[in-house]
Design a protein around this motif. Structure first.
Motif, mmCIF file in Angstrom:
data_model
loop_
_atom_site.group_PDB
_atom_site.id
_atom_site.type_symbol
_atom_site.label_atom_id
_atom_site.label_comp_id
_atom_site.label_asym_id
_atom_site.label_seq_id
_atom_site.Cartn_x
_atom_site.Cartn_y
_atom_site.Cartn_z
ATOM 1 N N SER A 1 0.808 -1.222 0.000
ATOM 2 C CA SER A 1 0.000 0.000 0.000
ATOM 3 C C SER A 1 0.838 1.268 0.000
ATOM 4 N N THR A 2 2.154 1.121 0.165
ATOM 5 C CA THR A 2 3.021 2.308 0.259
ATOM 6 C C THR A 2 4.156 2.263 -0.751
ATOM 7 N N PHE A 3 4.017 1.455 -1.786
ATOM 8 C CA PHE A 3 5.100 1.261 -2.751
ATOM 9 C C PHE A 3 5.447 2.560 -3.473
ATOM 10 N N THR A 4 6.730 2.920 -3.444
ATOM 11 C CA THR A 4 7.210 4.090 -4.194
ATOM 12 C C THR A 4 8.530 3.803 -4.909
ATOM 13 N N ALA A 5 9.025 2.573 -4.811
ATOM 14 C CA ALA A 5 10.371 2.255 -5.322
ATOM 15 C C ALA A 5 10.375 2.000 -6.821
#
Length: 387
Positions: free
Chosen positions: A202-206
């Motif tokens: 839910s927090t993927f930014t890579a």
């Protein structure tokens, strides 16, 4: 939140496409891989990297194109060196640090491993903020992934852990989970990778490491082989982030849905397609594809056998859509192996498979040992951060 955008350097699609080109069994993918590889090399001006490929007789571009790229490399490095000299003469520490980063990032972009590592070390040494240092350490990890240097990846994952403990923000912490998860996949630690990937869904930014679609695919692949049936339903099948992307990944959708629904004939078909479309072409997963397919078969067989005291070989073969001979031989290798992976016996004369469940204490002991390994790993990582 991170105040700097992490650049997708080095471009990890380059070694991925090169891997496809070097695998004769992936012939149908070669044309697209070659075009993608050439475009990436030219876009990132990867003269030093292409020179290493040329020495191995696998460079996809001609001498004229390589010479043109090298000319651009020389001109750009002269420009960056001049900017660094100017900053050292007239600017402050921040401007000098920025000039060092720019030079290090360009060397990273063009695939000069030795030059990039030396420049990044200098940039790390001159960097002041914890967040900035973490970003540089993450670049070291990407360099390791790019060149398949897992010792380098491990070294800088540990350094990143220590820096995050010093004061990294949540964005960098979540990025690090994805980086470590990808490393764990590469060393065949599917359960630990799945746990980290699920936490980061839910927090993927890579996106500098891999696309979100690829991330969801890896999460699904790792979770399918390592999570219990209940966990698979809760953490993967019902996860909104996975549900959003799965329509783009119909093979993986069939894999997890058929396994959960006990549609084993469809599951076997999806597993074969997963091997062909996701495992074999993947630079990270290909070395583990035989292991993965074997473990997935064990998961399915165990799921069936847990529900019955006995089954006929005919019934099992019909469930899985294969011959009785295949199902018997496949079960035998998991029964007779050391350690035993399936607790059952086969009466070949009467065509009966009977379950022989291990004692409850044995099962509890195995669960305790698995939990202990996870706790120990967490304590060790915490210790590195504290000391």
């Amino acid at each position: 939140m991170s105040d700097e955008v992490l650049l997708p350097i080095p471009n990890l699609q380059v070694p991925q496409q090169l891997f496809i080109l070097s695998n004769p069994s992936l012939g149908p993918l070669h044309a697209a891989a070659r075009a993608s590889l050439i475009a990436a090399i030219e876009a990132d001006e990867m003269g030093p990297y292409c020179a290493t490929l040329q020495s191995a007789n696998i460079c996809p571009i001609d001498d004229a194109a390589l010479s043109s790229i090298r000319t651009k490399n020389t001109a750009k490095l002269v420009e960056l060196d001049a900017a660094l000299v100017a900053a050292e003469k007239t600017e402050g520490e921040t401007e000098i640090s920025d000039a060092l980063k720019a030079r290090a990032n360009y060397l990273t972009q063009i695939g000069d491993k030795d030059g990039a590592l030396a420049a990044q070390r200098l940039a790390l040494e001159k960097s002041s903020g914890v967040g900035s240092k973490i970003d540089i350490v993450l670049t070291f990890i990407r360099i390791g992934f790019f060149f398949g240097d897992y010792a380098l990846v491990q070294e800088y994952l540990d350094r990143a852990d220590a820096l995050v403990q010093e004061g990294g923000d949540w964005d960098r912490l979540n990025r690090l989970k994805v980086y470590r998860g990808l490393y764990l996949l590469g060393i065949r630690q599917f359960r630990r990778a799945a746990d980290l990937f699920v936490e980061a869904l839910s927090t993927f930014t890579a996106t500098e490491l891999l696309s979100y679609t690829d991330f969801v695919a890896l999460t699904t692949i790792a979770g399918a082989v390592s999570l219990s049936r209940v966990e698979l339903k809760k953490k993967i099948i019902n996860a909104p982030e996975v549900l959003q992307v799965l329509p783009e990944l119909p093979v993986l959708s069939d894999l997890i849905s058929s396994l959960y629904a006990c549609d084993y004939a469809k599951f076997f078909q999806a597993l074969a397609a997963t091997n062909d479309q996701f495992l074999m072409p993947s630079r990270v997963l290909s070395p583990h594809r035989k292991y993965y397919v074997r473990e997935m078969r064990i998961v399915a067989y165990s799921q069936v056998l847990e529900s019955y005291a006995s089954l006929t070989l005919k019934n099992l073969s019909e469930r899985f859509g294969v011959s009785e001979e295949f199902i018997e031989n496949d079960l035998l290798q998991f029964i007779a192996g050391s350690p035993t992976r399936l607790h059952c016996t086969i009466d070949s004369v009467n065509g009966i498979v009977s379950t022989t469940r291990p004692p409850v204490r044995t099962k509890q002991l195995k669960q305790l040992l698995r939990s202990g390994d996870s706790v120990l790993d967490g304590v060790q990582r915490l210790g590195r951060g504290l000391y």
